[in-house]
Motif scaffolding. Structure first.
Motif, short mmCIF file in Angstrom:
data_model
loop_
_atom_site.label_atom_id
_atom_site.label_comp_id
_atom_site.label_asym_id
_atom_site.label_seq_id
_atom_site.Cartn_x
_atom_site.Cartn_y
_atom_site.Cartn_z
N ILE A 124 38.83 33.74 35.85
CA ILE A 124 38.51 34.29 34.53
C ILE A 124 39.61 35.18 33.97
O ILE A 124 39.65 35.44 32.77
CB ILE A 124 37.20 35.09 34.57
N SER A 125 40.53 35.66 34.82
CA SER A 125 41.49 36.66 34.37
C SER A 125 42.48 36.11 33.34
O SER A 125 43.03 36.87 32.54
CB SER A 125 42.26 37.23 35.57
N GLY A 126 42.73 34.81 33.37
CA GLY A 126 43.65 34.23 32.40
C GLY A 126 43.20 34.37 30.97
O GLY A 126 44.01 34.32 30.03
N ILE B 109 41.29 46.16 29.35
CA ILE B 109 41.80 47.48 29.74
C ILE B 109 42.21 47.54 31.20
O ILE B 109 43.10 48.28 31.60
CB ILE B 109 40.75 48.57 29.43
N PHE B 110 41.55 46.71 32.04
CA PHE B 110 41.86 46.74 33.47
C PHE B 110 43.15 46.00 33.79
O PHE B 110 43.67 46.09 34.90
CB PHE B 110 40.70 46.15 34.27
N LEU B 111 43.67 45.28 32.82
CA LEU B 111 44.95 44.60 32.98
C LEU B 111 46.05 45.27 32.15
O LEU B 111 47.19 45.35 32.57
CB LEU B 111 44.83 43.13 32.57
N ASN B 112 45.69 45.72 30.97
CA ASN B 112 46.63 46.38 30.07
C ASN B 112 46.05 47.71 29.58
O ASN B 112 45.46 47.79 28.51
CB ASN B 112 46.93 45.48 28.86
N ILE C 190 34.12 41.23 33.87
CA ILE C 190 35.30 41.85 34.48
C ILE C 190 35.00 43.29 34.89
O ILE C 190 35.40 43.74 35.97
CB ILE C 190 36.49 41.79 33.52
N GLU C 191 34.26 44.00 34.05
CA GLU C 191 33.90 45.38 34.39
C GLU C 191 33.07 45.43 35.67
O GLU C 191 33.31 46.26 36.56
CB GLU C 191 33.11 46.00 33.23
N LYS D 285 34.29 47.02 39.44
CA LYS D 285 33.50 48.03 40.15
C LYS D 285 33.22 47.58 41.58
O LYS D 285 33.34 48.36 42.53
CB LYS D 285 32.19 48.28 39.41
N LEU D 286 32.85 46.30 41.74
CA LEU D 286 32.56 45.76 43.06
C LEU D 286 33.82 45.69 43.91
O LEU D 286 33.85 46.12 45.08
CB LEU D 286 31.94 44.37 42.93
N TRP D 287 34.90 45.16 43.33
CA TRP D 287 36.16 45.01 44.07
C TRP D 287 36.74 46.36 44.47
O TRP D 287 37.19 46.54 45.61
CB TRP D 287 37.18 44.25 43.21
#
Length: 263
Positions: free
Chosen positions: A56-58, A64-67, A206-207, A211-213
Motif C-alpha cells: 500500500i505504501s506506493g 506524514i509517516f513518509l514525508n 497506514i496510521e 502504530k502496530l509496527w
C-alpha cells in the motif's frame, strides 16, 4: 616492604571481595538465562507487517509517516539501564547521543543510569521507566504513544533511537536507528490495482499499521537492549574477577618473599 600482617589482611579482603563478585556474576548469569528463555519478539510477524506495507505504501508518498514536516525537531530516545556494573556501555550510549543530537532535538531517556549521566551534562530530557525484567508489550505502549502523538501533531519530524544491541554474551553494539519517518518505497514496490480495496481509507490504514509496527519494533529493541545489559554486566564482573586474581597473585608473591626472607 609491606608488613606480613598487612599482606595477609589484604589477601583475606580480596578473597572475600572475589567471593562477592562471583555471587553477583552468578546472579547476573541467572538473570540473563531467565530473560533469554522468554519468548523472543515475533520476527516473522514483523516481516509480514513490512510486506503488507509494501502493498500500500506506493500510493501514500505524501503521507506524514513518509514525508513529515521538515520544520519540527527530532526526538532522540536513549535506552540505558537502571543498574550499574556495566563497564563502559552507558558511557558509550551517552557519547553516541551527544554525537548525533542537534541543538533543537528533544531527548527521551529510559533508565536511571542515563538520567544520572545527562544530569551531570545539564542536558534537558524527558524520562521514561527502563524496560523491566518481565518485559511485556504493555511496557512499550506509553513510550510509543507519546512519540507517535507528538509526531502526528507535527511537533517532531523524526524519531531516532539509541540502544545497546545484543550480539552475543561477549559483544554488544551501540545502535542508532531512525524509526520514523518510514523510508520512501522503492520504484519496484508492488502497486495497487483497481481490485485492491482499502477500508476505511488509505491514511487510516497506514496510521493503524504504523502504530502496530512501531510497538513491535520497540519491543524488539527493548528485548535486545535488556539482553545486552545482562551480558555486559556478566562480562564486566568477569573482568573484575580476572583483575582481582592478578592483584592476589602479586600479593601472594610478596607474602611468600617475606616468609622466605624471614626463614
Amino acid at each position: 616492604m609491606i608488613p606480613a600482617a598487612k599482606l595477609k589482611e589484604n589477601l583475606k579482603f580480596n578473597e572475600n571481595l572475589n567471593d562477592l563478585i562471583e555471587v553477583m556474576k552468578l546472579a547476573a548469569t541467572l538473570q540473563f538465562n531467565q530473560f533469554r528463555s522468554r519468548q523472543e519478539p515475533a520476527v516473522d510477524f514483523l516481516s509480514s507487517l513490512e510486506e503488507a506495507f509494501n502493498l500500500i505504501s506506493g500510493q501514500a508518498i505524501n503521507n506524514i509517516f513518509l514525508n513529515p514536516s521538515q520544520e519540527s525537531s527530532t526526538a532522540v530516545i536513549l535506552i540505558s539501564s537502571d543498574e550499574g556494573f556495566l563497564g563502559e556501555l552507558n558511557v558509550l550510549l551517552v557519547n553516541r547521543l551527544t554525537e548525533i543530537k542537534a541543538a533543537e532535538s528533544e531527548v527521551i531517556v529510559l533508565g536511571r543510569q542515563g538520567v544520572e549521566y545527562l544530569d551531570e551534562l545539564t542536558m534537558r530530557f524527558t524520562a521514561f521507566p527502563s524496560p523491566s525484567e518481565k518485559l511485556e508489550f504493555k511496557h512499550v505502549e506509553p513510550l510509543r504513544d507519546y512519540v507517535l502523538k507528538r509526531y502526528e501533531k507535527r511537533e517532531i519530524s523524526k524519531i531516532q533511537i539509541i540502544y545497546p544491541k545484543f550480539v552475543n554474551i561477549a559483544l554488544q553494539q551501540i545502535e542508532s536507528e531512525i524509526l520514523l519517518p518510514l523510508p520512501i518505497p522503492a520504484a519496484n514496490v508492488v502497486k495497487i490495482n483497481e481490485e485492491f480495496i482499502i477500508e476505511p481509507g488509505l491514511n487510516s490504514v497506514i496510521e493503524g499499521w504504523v502504530k502496530l509496527w512501531l510497538g513491535f519494533r520497540m519491543y524488539q529493541i527493548f528485548w535486545s537492549s535488556k539482553l545486552a545489559e545482562f551480558a555486559a554486566r556478566i562480562m564486566h564482573l568477569e573482568g573484575s574477577m580476572q583483575e582481582l586474581k592478578k592483584i592476589n597473585q602479586h600479593l601472594e608473591l610478596e607474602y611468600f618473599k617475606y616468609l622466605h626472607s624471614v626463614s
